[in-house]
Design an enzyme around this catalytic site. Structure first.
Site, PDB file in Angstrom:
ATOM      1  N   GLU A  86       0.848  -1.192   0.000  1.00  0.00           N
ATOM      2  CA  GLU A  86       0.000   0.000   0.000  1.00  0.00           C
ATOM      3  C   GLU A  86       0.888   1.249   0.000  1.00  0.00           C
ATOM      4  O   GLU A  86       1.941   1.279   0.644  1.00  0.00           O
ATOM      5  CB  GLU A  86      -0.881  -0.018   1.251  1.00  0.00           C
ATOM      6  CG  GLU A  86      -1.807   1.173   1.393  1.00  0.00           C
ATOM      7  CD  GLU A  86      -2.552   1.172   2.715  1.00  0.00           C
ATOM      8  OE1 GLU A  86      -3.629   1.767   2.789  1.00  0.00           O
ATOM      9  OE2 GLU A  86      -2.034   0.580   3.692  1.00  0.00           O
ATOM     10  N   LYS A 186     -10.280   0.462  -0.679  1.00  0.00           N
ATOM     11  CA  LYS A 186     -10.109   0.239   0.755  1.00  0.00           C
ATOM     12  C   LYS A 186     -11.319   0.746   1.530  1.00  0.00           C
ATOM     13  O   LYS A 186     -11.752   1.889   1.373  1.00  0.00           O
ATOM     14  CB  LYS A 186      -8.839   0.940   1.237  1.00  0.00           C
ATOM     15  CG  LYS A 186      -8.493   0.655   2.700  1.00  0.00           C
ATOM     16  CD  LYS A 186      -7.183   1.356   3.071  1.00  0.00           C
ATOM     17  CE  LYS A 186      -6.798   1.094   4.526  1.00  0.00           C
ATOM     18  NZ  LYS A 186      -5.552   1.800   4.894  1.00  0.00           N
ATOM     19  N   CYS A 219      -4.481  -3.387   4.358  1.00  0.00           N
ATOM     20  CA  CYS A 219      -4.008  -2.837   5.625  1.00  0.00           C
ATOM     21  C   CYS A 219      -5.029  -2.933   6.763  1.00  0.00           C
ATOM     22  O   CYS A 219      -5.335  -4.013   7.235  1.00  0.00           O
ATOM     23  CB  CYS A 219      -3.547  -1.397   5.421  1.00  0.00           C
ATOM     24  SG  CYS A 219      -2.410  -0.791   6.713  1.00  0.00           S
TER      25      CYS A 219
END
Length: 518
Positions: A86, A186, A219
């Protein structure tokens, strides 16, 4: 000159293609070669200052040049898929306005099939996508990367931002032909004010000819039910690609520690690529299977790291440690006498009076104390002597520990419990039983970040968790991972045990996520 350059390019392309064909021929049946790259990004010196598209591209091309070097290196070693981290291409710490020149336009893949390398002029502001596509095409491997994307929206859309565009933190996947086959936006942003949360949750899957189906998320998503857990459960996902920019936080949330725990808990493979930036506490990548880990964690090096491993294809999801009622052949006959005492559960109003800790052989119970760990107020009891059994409770959770060590240690370890809503750097409900090495000799140091230990403790750690989603953490001296001997449920208690290690114990914990109480 142009003819010579063309011939040279063709020869290079044929060499890479032939090498890939030759290397895949030696892969063991039922296995594939995966690569992840922990990247040390070249960052903008002034991310909050507005720049133009040309300058933004210049910076991103410098990172893409490094990506291409690693793709070529991975291809030479037979990799069939590579995952990048990321924020690895554009960096971080932007505002909504200053990140805009770095954003790429991403078409809706449901309505268009697009190969950016072969069709570079189909859409504007796609130079990064074109470069990534060509890397995948030339290396003949699947490529997963993270970029920032933009999408115009209408003012009639109630969620449309005032500047009439969405900005997303986006993962993209290219197949071995360079075609853009999947994207993921995300869901759980971590203080990323430059980006929007997508209007709906993405559940992203992509198929490969060498390992079947993969899932994908990014993440901070790993700590939440949506999309990580729901994706795995709904689509029976057994393999995950995971770009991340994770800042390590000991003792419970270092990158490799939780990546390993996630793979273990769901009995899946995880290909995790992290940013490498030790000054910000960022390192920790790996290729994890239910049986073995290939990891990188280095707070001293200034360089990135390419990790490759041949791993088995998981074609059918097996029962996970979260789903089983009784595992590992253990029975309740081996439970310590006090491990099923429900009337010793602590309530919030009883904290000042202290929860009772079971006594052993009429000996005085160890003292209860409180200390902050991971920004939460944990209730602790110290580990004393060469062997014993401990219990400590908070709210609805009681944690139990049976332990034995060869000799008294000059290091302080403690058993801690927390059952509540975590509210710092995110809001999520956790239930935690943790055996940790303290930072010093005083109780106030328990919960501090510790990286090294000399004393090992054989242990059996358990708790009466209210959630079925429990992630086993086992970290040894030097930030190394270890495997538990036994994991799983016995009746309504979840346990982890480990005996016979020669390395000092830093953390042994059961990290429960009670998603419904977020």
């Amino acid at each position: 000159m142009a003819k010579i350059m063309l011939e040279t390019c063709c020869m290079l392309f044929l060499f890479l293609f032939c090498y890939q064909v030759a290397s895949t021929e030696v892969h063991r049946e039922g296995h594939y070669v995966a690569a992840v790259y922990e990247h040390r990004p070249i960052l903008s010196p002034n991310p909050t200052t507005l720049t133009d598209r040309h300058s933004a591209l210049e910076l991103m091309i410098r990172n893409l040049d490094i990506y291409e070097e690693k793709v070529i290196a991975a291809a030479k070693q037979g990799a069939q898929i590579i995952v990048f981290p990321e924020d690895g291409i554009h960096g971080f710490n932007f505002t909504r306005e200053t990140i805009y020149p770095y954003l790429e336009f991403l078409p809706h893949l449901e309505s268009v099939k697009w190969n950016p390398c072969r069709e570079p002029h189909l859409f504007n502001d796609t130079e990064v996508l074109q470069r990534l596509s060509c890397m995948a095409l030339r290396s003949k491997m699947f490529l997963v990367a993270n970029i920032g994307t933009k999408q115009p929206c209408e003012s009639s859309d109630p969620l449309c931002p005032p500047d009439e565009r969405y900005q997303f933190n986006t993962d993209v996947v290219f197949n071995a032909n360079g075609t853009l086959v999947a994207s993921y936006r995300k869901q759980n942003l971590y203080f990323e004010h430059a980006f929007n949360t997508p209007p709906e949750v993405d559940h992203t899957l992509f198929d490969t000819p060498f390992a079947g189906k993969f899932g994908m998320f990014t993440c901070f998503d790993i700590l939440f039910y949506e999309p990580a857990v729901s994706l795995i459960k709904k689509y029976n996902v057994t393999q995950v690609v995971y770009p991340t920019a994770w800042m390590n936080q000991l003792p419970l949330l270092s990158a490799i520690e939780f990546q390993r725990a996630f793979a273990t808990a769901f009995n899946i493979s995880v290909l995790a690529a992290n940013i490498h930036h030790p000054a910000l506490g960022m390192t920790g990548s790996g290729i994890y299977t239910p049986f073995k880990s290939f990891i990188y964690h280095d707070m001293q090096s200034h360089d990135g790291k390419l990790i490759l491993a041949e791993i088995p294809v998981i074609t059918q999801k097996h029962e996970s440690h979260l789903e089983s009622n009784t595992r590992t052949g253990e029975s309740t006959e081996h439970l310590p006498n006090n491990f099923a005492i429900d009337d010793q559960v602590c309530r919030k109003e009883e904290r000042e009076a202290h929860c009772r800790v079971a006594e052993r052989d009429n000996k005085e119970a160890p003292p209860i104390f409180y200390a902050e760990m991971m920004y939460d107020n944990f209730t602790f009891v110290p580990v004393q002597g060469t062997k014993g059994e401990l219990q400590v409770c908070a709210n609805a959770l009681c944690c139990y520990l049976s332990y034995q060590r060869p000799a008294l240690s000059d290091e302080l370890h403690a058993l801690g419990v927390f059952d509540g809503l975590h509210t710092v750097h995110g809001r999520y409900y956790v239930q935690v039983c943790a055996l940790v090495k303290c930072g010093g000799f005083s109780y106030s140091t328990c919960g501090q970040e510790v990286t090294d230990a000399t004393a090992w403790i054989d242990f059996r750690l358990g708790g009466n968790f209210s959630t079925s989603h429990i992630f086993p953490l086992l970290l040894t001296s030097g930030i190394n991972l270890d495997f538990a001997d036994h994991l799983g449920w016995i009746n309504k208690y979840y346990f982890m045990s480990k005996n016979g290690s020669s390395t000092g114990l830093v953390t042994a914990a059961l990290y429960g996520r009670w998603y419904e109480k977020d």
